[in-house]
Design a protein around this motif. Sequence first.
Motif, PDB file in Angstrom:
ATOM      1  N   ASN A  27       0.835  -1.211   0.000  1.00 19.93           N
ATOM      2  CA  ASN A  27       0.000   0.000   0.000  1.00 19.93           C
ATOM      3  C   ASN A  27       0.866   1.256   0.000  1.00 19.93           C
ATOM      4  O   ASN A  27       0.560   2.235  -0.704  1.00 19.93           O
ATOM      5  N   ASP A  28       1.946   1.245   0.775  1.00 21.04           N
ATOM      6  CA  ASP A  28       2.892   2.370   0.750  1.00 21.04           C
ATOM      7  C   ASP A  28       3.509   2.516  -0.641  1.00 21.04           C
ATOM      8  O   ASP A  28       3.729   3.637  -1.129  1.00 21.04           O
ATOM      9  N   PHE A  29       3.800   1.374  -1.261  1.00 20.06           N
ATOM     10  CA  PHE A  29       4.420   1.375  -2.583  1.00 20.06           C
ATOM     11  C   PHE A  29       3.501   2.025  -3.618  1.00 20.06           C
ATOM     12  O   PHE A  29       3.964   2.796  -4.467  1.00 20.06           O
ATOM     13  N   GLN A  30       2.215   1.726  -3.548  1.00 23.20           N
ATOM     14  CA  GLN A  30       1.303   2.332  -4.517  1.00 23.20           C
ATOM     15  C   GLN A  30       1.171   3.835  -4.298  1.00 23.20           C
ATOM     16  O   GLN A  30       0.938   4.582  -5.250  1.00 23.20           O
ATOM     17  N   GLN A  31       1.297   4.281  -3.063  1.00 21.05           N
ATOM     18  CA  GLN A  31       1.299   5.720  -2.832  1.00 21.05           C
ATOM     19  C   GLN A  31       2.471   6.389  -3.544  1.00 21.05           C
ATOM     20  O   GLN A  31       2.353   7.526  -4.030  1.00 21.05           O
ATOM     21  N   LEU A  32       3.595   5.678  -3.627  1.00 19.09           N
ATOM     22  CA  LEU A  32       4.760   6.221  -4.325  1.00 19.09           C
ATOM     23  C   LEU A  32       4.580   6.201  -5.840  1.00 19.09           C
ATOM     24  O   LEU A  32       5.110   7.069  -6.542  1.00 19.09           O
ATOM     25  N   TYR A  33       3.844   5.191  -6.338  1.00 16.45           N
ATOM     26  CA  TYR A  33       3.685   5.007  -7.784  1.00 16.45           C
ATOM     27  C   TYR A  33       2.202   4.852  -8.121  1.00 16.45           C
ATOM     28  O   TYR A  33       1.712   3.742  -8.340  1.00 16.45           O
ATOM     29  N   PRO A  34       1.464   5.943  -8.178  1.00 15.55           N
ATOM     30  CA  PRO A  34       0.008   5.878  -8.369  1.00 15.55           C
ATOM     31  C   PRO A  34      -0.429   5.365  -9.740  1.00 15.55           C
ATOM     32  O   PRO A  34      -1.604   5.064  -9.925  1.00 15.55           O
ATOM     33  N   LYS A  35       0.497   5.251 -10.693  1.00 14.09           N
ATOM     34  CA  LYS A  35       0.128   4.718 -12.007  1.00 14.09           C
ATOM     35  C   LYS A  35      -0.007   3.198 -11.992  1.00 14.09           C
ATOM     36  O   LYS A  35      -0.476   2.608 -12.967  1.00 14.09           O
ATOM     37  N   LEU A  36       0.403   2.570 -10.903  1.00 18.25           N
ATOM     38  CA  LEU A  36       0.276   1.119 -10.797  1.00 18.25           C
ATOM     39  C   LEU A  36      -1.174   0.709 -10.559  1.00 18.25           C
ATOM     40  O   LEU A  36      -1.932   1.416  -9.895  1.00 18.25           O
ATOM     41  N   ARG A  37      -1.548  -0.465 -11.083  1.00 21.75           N
ATOM     42  CA  ARG A  37      -2.802  -1.116 -10.740  1.00 21.75           C
ATOM     43  C   ARG A  37      -2.428  -2.423 -10.034  1.00 21.75           C
ATOM     44  O   ARG A  37      -1.764  -3.269 -10.613  1.00 21.75           O
ATOM     45  N   LEU A  38      -2.833  -2.562  -8.792  1.00 24.66           N
ATOM     46  CA  LEU A  38      -2.404  -3.685  -7.965  1.00 24.66           C
ATOM     47  C   LEU A  38      -3.484  -4.745  -7.831  1.00 24.66           C
ATOM     48  O   LEU A  38      -4.659  -4.427  -7.660  1.00 24.66           O
ATOM     49  N   ASP A  39      -3.069  -5.990  -7.907  1.00 25.69           N
ATOM     50  CA  ASP A  39      -3.952  -7.136  -7.652  1.00 25.69           C
ATOM     51  C   ASP A  39      -3.197  -8.034  -6.674  1.00 25.69           C
ATOM     52  O   ASP A  39      -2.212  -8.680  -7.036  1.00 25.69           O
ATOM     53  N   ILE A  40      -3.633  -8.048  -5.401  1.00 21.51           N
ATOM     54  CA  ILE A  40      -2.934  -8.783  -4.349  1.00 21.51           C
ATOM     55  C   ILE A  40      -3.761 -10.015  -3.978  1.00 21.51           C
ATOM     56  O   ILE A  40      -4.936  -9.894  -3.621  1.00 21.51           O
ATOM     57  N   VAL A  41      -3.148 -11.177  -4.066  1.00 22.37           N
ATOM     58  CA  VAL A  41      -3.819 -12.442  -3.751  1.00 22.37           C
ATOM     59  C   VAL A  41      -3.153 -13.043  -2.516  1.00 22.37           C
ATOM     60  O   VAL A  41      -2.003 -13.482  -2.577  1.00 22.37           O
ATOM     61  N   LEU A  42      -3.863 -13.049  -1.396  1.00 13.90           N
ATOM     62  CA  LEU A  42      -3.351 -13.682  -0.190  1.00 13.90           C
ATOM     63  C   LEU A  42      -3.875 -15.108  -0.119  1.00 13.90           C
ATOM     64  O   LEU A  42      -5.079 -15.332  -0.092  1.00 13.90           O
ATOM     65  N   SER A  43      -2.978 -16.060  -0.112  1.00 12.40           N
ATOM     66  CA  SER A  43      -3.374 -17.470  -0.114  1.00 12.40           C
ATOM     67  C   SER A  43      -2.258 -18.298   0.485  1.00 12.40           C
ATOM     68  O   SER A  43      -1.075 -18.041   0.237  1.00 12.40           O
ATOM     69  N   ASN A  44      -2.628 -19.317   1.270  1.00 10.33           N
ATOM     70  CA  ASN A  44      -1.638 -20.246   1.801  1.00 10.33           C
ATOM     71  C   ASN A  44      -1.369 -21.398   0.842  1.00 10.33           C
ATOM     72  O   ASN A  44      -0.555 -22.278   1.135  1.00 10.33           O
ATOM     73  N   LYS A  45      -2.052 -21.398  -0.296  1.00 11.60           N
ATOM     74  CA  LYS A  45      -1.780 -22.385  -1.335  1.00 11.60           C
ATOM     75  C   LYS A  45      -0.614 -21.892  -2.203  1.00 11.60           C
ATOM     76  O   LYS A  45      -0.432 -20.691  -2.393  1.00 11.60           O
ATOM     77  N   THR A  46       0.154 -22.833  -2.718  1.00 11.53           N
ATOM     78  CA  THR A  46       1.263 -22.489  -3.601  1.00 11.53           C
ATOM     79  C   THR A  46       0.721 -22.315  -5.015  1.00 11.53           C
ATOM     80  O   THR A  46       0.525 -23.290  -5.745  1.00 11.53           O
ATOM     81  N   LEU A  47       0.450 -21.087  -5.386  1.00 12.55           N
ATOM     82  CA  LEU A  47      -0.146 -20.811  -6.685  1.00 12.55           C
ATOM     83  C   LEU A  47       0.882 -20.976  -7.804  1.00 12.55           C
ATOM     84  O   LEU A  47       2.071 -20.711  -7.622  1.00 12.55           O
ATOM     85  N   ASP A  48       0.410 -21.402  -8.972  1.00 16.10           N
ATOM     86  CA  ASP A  48       1.253 -21.460 -10.162  1.00 16.10           C
ATOM     87  C   ASP A  48       1.402 -20.037 -10.693  1.00 16.10           C
ATOM     88  O   ASP A  48       0.444 -19.433 -11.164  1.00 16.10           O
ATOM     89  N   LEU A  49       2.604 -19.504 -10.610  1.00 16.90           N
ATOM     90  CA  LEU A  49       2.804 -18.097 -10.964  1.00 16.90           C
ATOM     91  C   LEU A  49       2.533 -17.818 -12.437  1.00 16.90           C
ATOM     92  O   LEU A  49       1.978 -16.777 -12.787  1.00 16.90           O
ATOM     93  N   VAL A  50       2.911 -18.753 -13.292  1.00 13.65           N
ATOM     94  CA  VAL A  50       2.736 -18.537 -14.724  1.00 13.65           C
ATOM     95  C   VAL A  50       1.265 -18.624 -15.103  1.00 13.65           C
ATOM     96  O   VAL A  50       0.713 -17.730 -15.749  1.00 13.65           O
ATOM     97  N   GLU A  51       0.591 -19.695 -14.682  1.00 10.86           N
ATOM     98  CA  GLU A  51      -0.814 -19.862 -15.033  1.00 10.86           C
ATOM     99  C   GLU A  51      -1.688 -18.785 -14.399  1.00 10.86           C
ATOM    100  O   GLU A  51      -2.694 -18.369 -14.970  1.00 10.86           O
ATOM    101  N   SER A  52      -1.315 -18.331 -13.203  1.00  8.39           N
ATOM    102  CA  SER A  52      -2.113 -17.325 -12.504  1.00  8.39           C
ATOM    103  C   SER A  52      -1.745 -15.903 -12.910  1.00  8.39           C
ATOM    104  O   SER A  52      -2.373 -14.954 -12.443  1.00  8.39           O
TER     105      SER A  52
END
Length: 297
Positions: A112-137
């Motif tokens: 959240n602090d990071f987006q304040q520094l760079y407001p042109k970013l669009r953030l999608d944060i996924v909190l999960s205890n599963k090991t997601l496939d980074l490429v497919e996701s």
Amino acid sequence: MNPWNGLPEFIAVAELQSFTGAASRLGISAAQVSRQIAALEQRLNSKLFYRTTRKVSLTNEGELYYRHCRALQDGIEEAERALGTMQSEPQGLLRVTAPVTYGEQFIVPLINDFQQLYPKLRLDIVLSNKTLDLVESGIDLAVRLGKLDDSSFIAKRLSSRRNFICASPEYLAHYGALYTLSELALHNCLVGNNPYWRINDGGAERQMKVTGNYQCNSGIGLLDGARKGLGLIQLPDYYVQQDLQRGRLVEVLTSYRCQPEGVWGLYPQNRHLSPKVSALLTHLAEGLKHSQPNVLE
């Protein structure tokens, strides 16, 4: 006919499972998204989504098509980054995943602090205890804790954490202190998803199975149980630090405490390290120095 027509809309709906969400991401109307998907399905002669009043999900054909389309979009973004079109300032979509409790407590506030520094970013944060496939996701950066098993990713160490075995003073007064590993079998151990605790046995780390009458897949739940004298727990420092400092918990088997584990930032090897990911890695590493508790010695 332009073969790219409908692909941005399709990818957005597939990832967000929502026509409205896709429209918001792309800055167009939901009706336009629906028209593009309908035209794409007609052109492909395939049904790509199951639609109900409550849910949008991919069909088998849609899953297959999404994997290929995601790879194409990644390739386009890679080409654009290679040409330097995004080198001036972090911008565009940045997708990050992290474990739930650690993410809530440390990672999300820093992002959240990071987006304040760079407001042109669009953030999608996924909190999960599963090991997601980074490429497919379509994940740009994953925060992972502990030992890393998959060598197909590039990892940067962001911080560390250390596990502690502890119990309440009341529990130890009633059941007695313990000084050797063999005594663990005489005590009630509160366990999470994994009944094995990490032990430093004579300088060598090993897994030791523990038993008890209590199991919970929440670290907060285990912590509360230990506070109330139900048994021993093994949890990372950020759960128990304050309780240890204030005397609500007491560390046991100190000589068997393992060395700190890594907190890692991972991204796929086959992706150019974009300015937004590079900047976030630096921001997280610096921020975690100050936001995490000092590991007790």
